[in-house]
Design an enzyme around this catalytic site. Structure first.
Site, PDB file in Angstrom:
ATOM      1  N   HIS A   1      -6.528  -3.059 -11.044  1.00 24.70           N
ATOM      2  CA  HIS A   1      -6.915  -2.634  -9.613  1.00 24.70           C
ATOM      3  C   HIS A   1      -8.375  -2.037  -9.634  1.00 24.70           C
ATOM      4  CE1 HIS A   1      -6.866   0.737  -6.549  1.00 24.70           C
ATOM      5  NE2 HIS A   1      -6.249  -0.296  -6.202  1.00 24.70           N
TER       6      HIS A   1
ATOM      7  N   HIS B   1       0.823  -1.060  -0.001  1.00 24.66           N
ATOM      8  CA  HIS B   1      -0.003   0.007   0.010  1.00 24.66           C
ATOM      9  C   HIS B   1       1.027   1.327  -0.027  1.00 24.66           C
ATOM     10  CE1 HIS B   1      -3.748   2.032   0.978  1.00 24.66           C
ATOM     11  NE2 HIS B   1      -4.385   0.870   0.271  1.00 24.66           N
TER      12      HIS B   1
HETATM   13 MG   LIG Z   1      -3.021  -1.355  -3.587  1.00 27.56          MG
END
Ligand SMILES: [Mg+2]
Length: 402
Positions: A297, A197
């Site tokens: 994504h 992340h």
């Molecule tokens: Mg991600």
């Protein structure tokens, strides 16, 4: 012969003109786009930019001025105009708005011609697209319970965040805890991708990659923040774990350094941020020349997912797609399937979604417009607030990456 008037773009004979462009805020954190044509065709797009809804909506004020009255079939002419002819270009806000408009125009084109978008992109190259679900929870016992649940729901792969809030340097016990959670998921027989992340910094990233290597995660994602292709390349050279990133890169131009320096194995363009179906297809084609796989994504809504899968069915180097069903941002009342009249289109069997469910015209989904309008009305009344990401600080009070 008089010169043509290009004020409304290139027009074909009997053009079906764009007559309205609307945006809708829907929980948990999505921005839907509805485009209608003069002949009454409705296309849906998604311009979700999590936490920045109002900024993206601002771009649509400009889009209405520019594109109402344009030929809805001129997807490329509109894309190029939206991207190139405003002097400033790129970035998350503008590109998410372009994405939402672009997806809606592909939906309209498919509905006009009576074919799914995957037919317009060259036809299918696979019958099913593999998808992964999400696992939240940070205790190994929670992780095991959720992994079993995901497996029972039909998934063969999941993703989870590697860590919660971390500092530049952490105790090695943090690394040990990550390995334990990965072992729990794998014990159920699922593949697992780990999302760093962009919140993990170099000192921890290199330790995590080394400790995880024997446990063979499917990939590690955003091992460092985007904007650091050289540092990611250095990490890449230390590990055999596939490295994935791309959700915070927009257009081919942003992706290019990551392709050229060979620091990624899987690119993760977000169809709602990277420039819609048009630019995501171009990114995927570009990635193919570097032998890089594409894993769209998509922790977002049903329109974005449908667009990702339409691409997946027609893209040779597609590998796997993210699916937000039951992701920790969603609630039981506002989840991936909430705004669909027929949620069965996204049914997961043996870890995959079948092309048969998404073979209707356009994106192949039927949006519950009444529900979308009612939801947006709550936001306009102020009874529902826009989603914001949390602000994290360490025990010393210092700001941390979310
Ligand atoms: Mg991600």
């Amino acid at each position: 012969m008089s010169s043509p008037d290009y004020a409304k773009g290139l027009q074909s004979a009997d053009a079906d003109l764009i007559s309205s462009i609307e945006t809708f805020y829907v929980r948990p954190r999505w921005l839907f786009v509805r485009v209608q044509t003069s002949k009454g065709i409705v296309g849906w797009g998604e311009a979700t930019l999590e936490g920045h809804t109002e900024a993206v909506e601002g771009v649509f004020a400009d889009f209405r001025d520019r594109f109402i009255g344009w030929d809805s079939a001129g997807i490329e002419d509109i894309w190029q105009t939206a991207y190139r002819l405003r002097f400033y270009r790129g970035g998350p806000v503008l590109m998410s708005a372009i994405s939402g408009l672009d997806i809606a125009l592909w939906d309209i084109k498919g509905k006009t011609l009576g074919v799914p978008v995957w037919q317009l992109l060259g036809g299918k190259v696979r019958d099913r697209c593999r998808c992964y679900g999400w696992i939240g929870g940070d205790k190994p016992s929670d992780v095991l319970e959720q992994a079993i649940q995901r497996k029972n729901e039909g998934f063969t792969a999941v993703k989870m965040n590697a860590v919660e809030s971390v500092a530049w340097l952490e105790s090695p016990s943090v690394v040990d805890a990550v390995v334990e959670r990965v072992k729990e998921v794998k014990s159920v027989g699922l593949d697992v991708g780990l999302d760093f992340h962009g919140r993990v910094h170099r000192p921890l990233a290199k330790q995590l990659a080394k400790a995880l290597e024997p446990h063979r995660p499917l990939f590690i994602e955003e091992p460092l923040l985007p904007g650091q292709p050289e540092e990611i390349k250095a990490l890449y050279n230390t590990t055999s774990i596939p490295i994935a990133l791309g959700e915070r890169l927009f257009t081919r131009q942003d992706m290019r350094p990551y392709f050229e320096n060979g620091c990624i194995d899987i690119v993760q363009p977000d169809v709602a941020h990277a420039g819609g179906i048009s630019e995501t297809k171009r990114i995927a084609n570009m990635a193919e020349t570097y032998d890089i796989g594409v894993a769209p994504h998509c922790p977002l809504g049903p329109i974005a997912l449908a667009a990702c899968l339409q691409l997946g069915f027609s893209t040779p180097n597609f590998v796997i797609c993210e699916m937000s069903w039951k992701i920790h941002y969603n609630s039981a009342e506002h989840d991936l399937l909430t705004y669909l009249r027929d949620p069965s289109v996204f049914a997961v069997r043996e870890g995959m979604v079948d092309v048969a469910g998404l073979s209707g015209p356009g994106l192949g989904i039927d949006i519950d417009e009444e529900r979308v309008r009612a939801e947006d009305a709550e936001f306009r009344k102020g009874t529902v607030s826009a989603w914001r990401n949390p602000v994290w600080r360490g025990p010393d009070g210092a700001l941390r990456e979310w």
